[in-house]
Design a protein around this motif. Structure first.
Motif, short mmCIF file in Angstrom:
data_model
loop_
_atom_site.label_atom_id
_atom_site.label_comp_id
_atom_site.label_asym_id
_atom_site.label_seq_id
_atom_site.Cartn_x
_atom_site.Cartn_y
_atom_site.Cartn_z
N GLY A 183 0.80 -1.22 0.00
CA GLY A 183 0.00 0.00 0.00
C GLY A 183 0.83 1.28 0.00
O GLY A 183 0.29 2.38 -0.11
N MET A 184 2.14 1.14 0.17
CA MET A 184 2.98 2.35 0.21
C MET A 184 3.18 2.89 -1.20
O MET A 184 3.20 2.15 -2.18
N SER A 185 3.40 4.20 -1.26
CA SER A 185 3.47 4.84 -2.58
C SER A 185 4.72 4.40 -3.36
O SER A 185 4.69 4.33 -4.58
N SER A 186 5.78 4.11 -2.65
CA SER A 186 7.00 3.76 -3.37
C SER A 186 7.77 2.70 -2.59
O SER A 186 7.87 2.76 -1.37
N GLU A 187 8.36 1.74 -3.30
CA GLU A 187 9.14 0.69 -2.64
C GLU A 187 10.38 1.25 -1.98
O GLU A 187 10.95 0.62 -1.10
N SER A 188 10.81 2.44 -2.41
CA SER A 188 12.03 3.00 -1.81
C SER A 188 11.81 3.29 -0.32
O SER A 188 12.75 3.27 0.46
N GLU A 189 10.56 3.54 0.08
CA GLU A 189 10.27 3.80 1.49
C GLU A 189 10.46 2.56 2.38
O GLU A 189 10.56 2.67 3.60
N TRP A 190 10.43 1.39 1.74
CA TRP A 190 10.57 0.17 2.53
C TRP A 190 11.88 0.14 3.31
O TRP A 190 12.00 -0.52 4.33
N GLY A 191 12.88 0.86 2.79
CA GLY A 191 14.19 0.87 3.44
C GLY A 191 14.19 1.48 4.83
O GLY A 191 15.14 1.32 5.59
N ARG A 192 13.12 2.20 5.18
CA ARG A 192 13.01 2.74 6.54
C ARG A 192 12.80 1.65 7.57
O ARG A 192 12.91 1.88 8.76
N TYR A 193 12.41 0.47 7.10
CA TYR A 193 12.02 -0.58 8.04
C TYR A 193 13.09 -1.66 8.17
O TYR A 193 13.93 -1.82 7.29
N VAL A 194 13.04 -2.35 9.27
CA VAL A 194 13.77 -3.62 9.38
C VAL A 194 12.73 -4.71 9.63
O VAL A 194 11.66 -4.45 10.18
N LEU A 195 13.07 -5.90 9.17
CA LEU A 195 12.17 -7.04 9.35
C LEU A 195 12.75 -7.92 10.46
O LEU A 195 13.91 -8.35 10.38
N MET A 196 11.97 -8.15 11.49
CA MET A 196 12.49 -8.87 12.67
C MET A 196 11.64 -10.11 12.91
O MET A 196 10.41 -10.04 12.84
N GLU A 197 12.31 -11.20 13.19
CA GLU A 197 11.57 -12.42 13.55
C GLU A 197 10.76 -12.18 14.81
O GLU A 197 11.24 -11.55 15.75
N ARG A 198 9.57 -12.73 14.83
CA ARG A 198 8.79 -12.62 16.07
C ARG A 198 9.39 -13.54 17.13
O ARG A 198 9.81 -14.65 16.85
#
Lengths: 544, 544
Positions: free
Chosen positions: B456-471
């Motif tokens: 749903g985000m406008s651009s994939e470049s914004e994804w870099g703000r996040y980190v993906l962490m195992e639960r």
């Protein structure tokens, strides 16, 4: 000039913000009451918001000598009231008999007394203990002697150099013998004013000092740590209960059933002022040798959770114990309930009877309780009465010096007829307060309202419920008070309460001491004084 | 079976009433916020009601060994983060550079750093102090090792005899380097659970014990004083600030202008959670040698009330001083504000610059602050990174053992592309949490919500703000939690926070210790953990 002025409205805002922060973090709050019953599920209420109790922004000047004098008076008052409670015939003739026809509360309490005395009660019979305990509070205001002048504008002198206070006297407002409140709040407000002083907000580089002369000259603010007395009410009240606990514990009989002995606070349901009770309980648990302390609500809760053992021990079953578990034997019953007539329905009466039948030490017993009627103050003014109950001229004179004129309002005596004349004549009534014999504020009639109030009653025989008391002419001083209504600066007057402990056993005084004090301050143009009801504030004396 | 059952709904009601009473009288409240400006008269606002902070009714079982292990980890983490902050190039390459294009907060803080470093600031120029201070909090949850199983139903073992907990591990949720909160509330909740235990409400004669087998057999409740650790957070945090104060005070230059030296709390305006800050201030004033401590609000208030002296002393003019009075020289700036990006408008930036330019010790400095970004945790997982900053294999292995899988979400690297695949595939996404690099709760995306959120985000470049962490797969246990929403019993999971103090000076560590801890507990089916926002409760570990 007092109080010291703040440098700006922003400064004022900052000072009130500091006070609100301190109150929030020190439990100086009253509870908003949401009446809810416990539900038969886990979703019981937990909504419990609260708001700060009213307080003065600055401490209020009070003569140092009179502050200490009030402390010294307390053991004499303790002794006097202990002896009064031991003298049933004086109590009956001077206090109860005149009230019986007109005051239902006096009637209820006396009937409980007679039921105890005559052992007509079911079950355990009469009084279970011959030891009595009082945690009293004697309230005083400063008084300007001389002819009454409606426009009295004497100020309390702030400077130590001034001799303005030389003529001031202490006059007693009332003497309370049951559920004396305010101790915990009073202690915390003193701690707060001392904290604010230590951190320099009242006098950092003289910034908050008076700018009275308008020429930028800075006087030092008179607010210093050495002029603010410390207050140890919580410890004092807890130690008092611990003292009575030890006396009980040193006694002969203890239940085989109970596993421990503890103190029982009997409290009003849904009390919005629990913050004035709980710190005493916590202090008892926090002692080096903790004293188990429990709360039980006046009425059904007492009847369901207590029973009398074979030797009249008061056995208490804590709420969080299951069936079959063993009770606590109660050493001291501390009443913070049972002080209002509406609490004495059939259940309330049985509750009081149950407690009185037990061998626990009651604070107070029924005969201690009835001493809280204003009628007692008035009766003590009678010729020779103090001399009869106190053993030295010095004591008599010290106590009598705290009296203002107080008259019976009965229709049968010379005095009563004289007082009725004063009270119904607008020319004289403005100098008096009409007080019912009931405990607590909110029922007094002031000055010019008295004639109309009396004439509006259905029968003159009801007038006998009241006593007529001269108004105390209190000197004023400026201060800023903060309540739910806002922050306002004006002339104020203060009331000093002194807490006393007395434990006695039929004529023998076992313990007698001063245990604490409170200062309450209100605007000079407000008659009533009751902080929790929104009149007045807790305060600290600035000793001058 | 845990928690112990209460004997009746009435018993439950009585227990919650005791907790509400304790909270009221111990300042365990949050403030209802009424936004009002100071008025140009005395009638400023004084309305300030409050409500209790959420708390667990019973303490929550937690493995004793892991509780102590978390304490032992803290000095290693302190050392690690101190060394990271000293290594600007690593910080830039591993944390800042990837965030600059996508994270405005990282950009703002780094620009402040560059302005300091390059002395481009007006007035005082670059950084005013080479001493850094951290009051960190490392948060852990218990973790069940092994293959992820959505239906994980491992319980924390309550009995000391059980070995159920042998396989559990501590896994780090996050590491906070600025404005670490909860210390004061955590301490008071522990005191409360210990008080309730001492007074017998959890286990008087076994009445509150389990009735699991339905045959009336009473197990002893496992809640005993020896299983509830004490908590000295308030003293620990105050002592930490006092330590930094002493280090500053021992330094060479002090202002001729100032009359005293003190600590400055920089706070958020209209904070509803002041009760978590004020006890630390009071503790500093209450020391045997009191340390003057003041509050100032982030932004204009800082700019108006402070200036830099000739030797870059931070000079503070307390709010209640008049014009012409002398300032306080600030030794330590303790930031409880400036942690959110919205605070960095032009005034906020100047505020931070002013503080950084001064020679006061900042808790934290800008380079300590940026370490709070989640990106740091992820960067520490890189091969050889821990080995580079820690000087022993044991330390490396202890820290690495607390890591769960954490992936960059950038579009340029192999790792980033792998993580993007995991995060956008519903088959794998449920095992992860998507975390922005911003501090504080409320911004995470959980499990099945991740793919839709990303797409749903406008651009994939914004994804870099996040980190993906195992639960983290936390074991559950039953408890009853009390919040404004009511009292409810269900499965819960806990988060242990450990507070650490580190003071360092360009490579040299001056102080390094563990100073306190907090336990927060939430229902197992709630993702978010933020007590003040209404998710979760403060709690006490029942060490098993």
């Amino acid at each position: 000039m007092y109080p010291p002025t703040t440098s700006s409205p922003l400064g004022h805002h900052h000072l009130t913000a500091q006070i609100l922060n301190y109150q929030l973090t020190h439990g100086m709050h009253l509870r908003h009451i949401h009446l809810k019953q416990p539900q038969p599920s886990h979703n019981t209420t937990s909504s419990s918001s609260s708001y700060p109790i009213s307080t003065s922004i600055f401490p209020t000047p009070f003569p140092r000598a009179l502050f200490h004098h009030a402390h010294n008076l307390q053991p004499i008052y303790n002794e006097l009231y202990a002896r009064l409670s031991d003298n049933e015939s004086w109590l009956y003739n001077s206090v109860i008999a005149p009230l019986l026809p007109v005051d239902s509360f006096a009637r209820i309490l006396w009937e409980i007394h007679l039921r105890m005395k005559n052992k007509r009660g079911g079950g355990g019979g009469g009084y279970g203990s011959d030891i009595s305990m009082g945690l009293f509070r004697s309230d005083y205001m400063l008084h300007v002697p001389g002819e009454y002048n409606e426009e009295v504008e004497v100020e309390v002198g702030v400077s130590l150099e001034e001799n303005d206070n030389a003529g001031l006297r202490l006059k007693q407002v009332e003497f309370n013998t049951i559920a004396c409140a305010g101790g915990c709040h009073a202690k915390k407000v003193v701690d707060m004013h001392r904290y604010l002083t230590r951190t320099g907000v009242y006098n950092d580089d003289g910034s908050l000092s008076s700018a009275a002369n308008g020429e930028g000259y800075r006087e030092k603010s008179p607010i210093t740590l050495s002029s603010l007395p410390t207050n140890e009410n919580i410890k004092g009240l807890a130690d008092s209960l611990a003292t009575a606990h030890d006396i009980y514990y040193g006694g002969p009989v203890r239940s085989d059933l109970a596993t421990k002995t503890g103190v029982l606070f009997v409290v009003q349901p849904d009390n919005f002022n629990v913050a004035d009770e709980l710190p005493i309980e916590y202090a008892l648990w926090d002692r080096e040798n903790p004293i188990p302390t429990y709360r039980v609500e006046w009425g059904d809760d007492v009847l369901e959770r207590t029973c009398l053992g074979g030797n009249r021990e008061l056995l208490f079953y804590p709420h969080l114990q299951g069936e079959g578990s063993r009770p606590v034997e109660i050493s001291v019953v501390y009443l913070r309930a049972g002080l209002e007539v509406h609490e004495y329905d059939a259940v309330g009466i049985e509750c009081r009877v149950r407690l009185e039948q037990s061998r626990a030490i009651k604070c107070p017993s029924v005969l201690g309780h009835v001493l809280t009627f204003k009628k007692v103050q008035q009766a003590l003014m009678g010729p020779g009465v103090l001399e009869r109950f106190l053993d030295s001229k010095e004591k008599v004179s010290a106590i009598r010096d705290t009296f203002v004129g107080m008259f019976s309002m009965d229709g049968d005596s010379e005095e009563g007829r004289y007082a009725r004349g004063l009270a119904t004549d607008p020319e004289s009534a403005w100098r008096y307060i009409l007080k019912p014999s009931l405990e607590g504020g909110g029922h007094n009639i002031y000055g010019e309202d008295i004639p109309g109030f009396l004439l509006g009653m259905s029968s003159e025989s009801e007038w006998g419920r009241y006593v007529l008391m001269e108004r105390i002419r209190s000197p004023v001083v400026g201060n800023v008070l903060m309540s739910r209504m806002g922050v306002e600066e004006s002339d104020v007057v203060s009331e000093l309460g002194v807490f006393g402990l007395c434990i006695w056993k039929k004529g023998e005084i076992l313990r007698n001491k001063t245990v604490g004090w409170s200062l309450k301050t209100k605007f000079a143009d407000v008659d009533e004084m009751s902080v929790v009801k929104g009149f007045g504030c807790f305060d600290t004396p600035l000793l001058v």
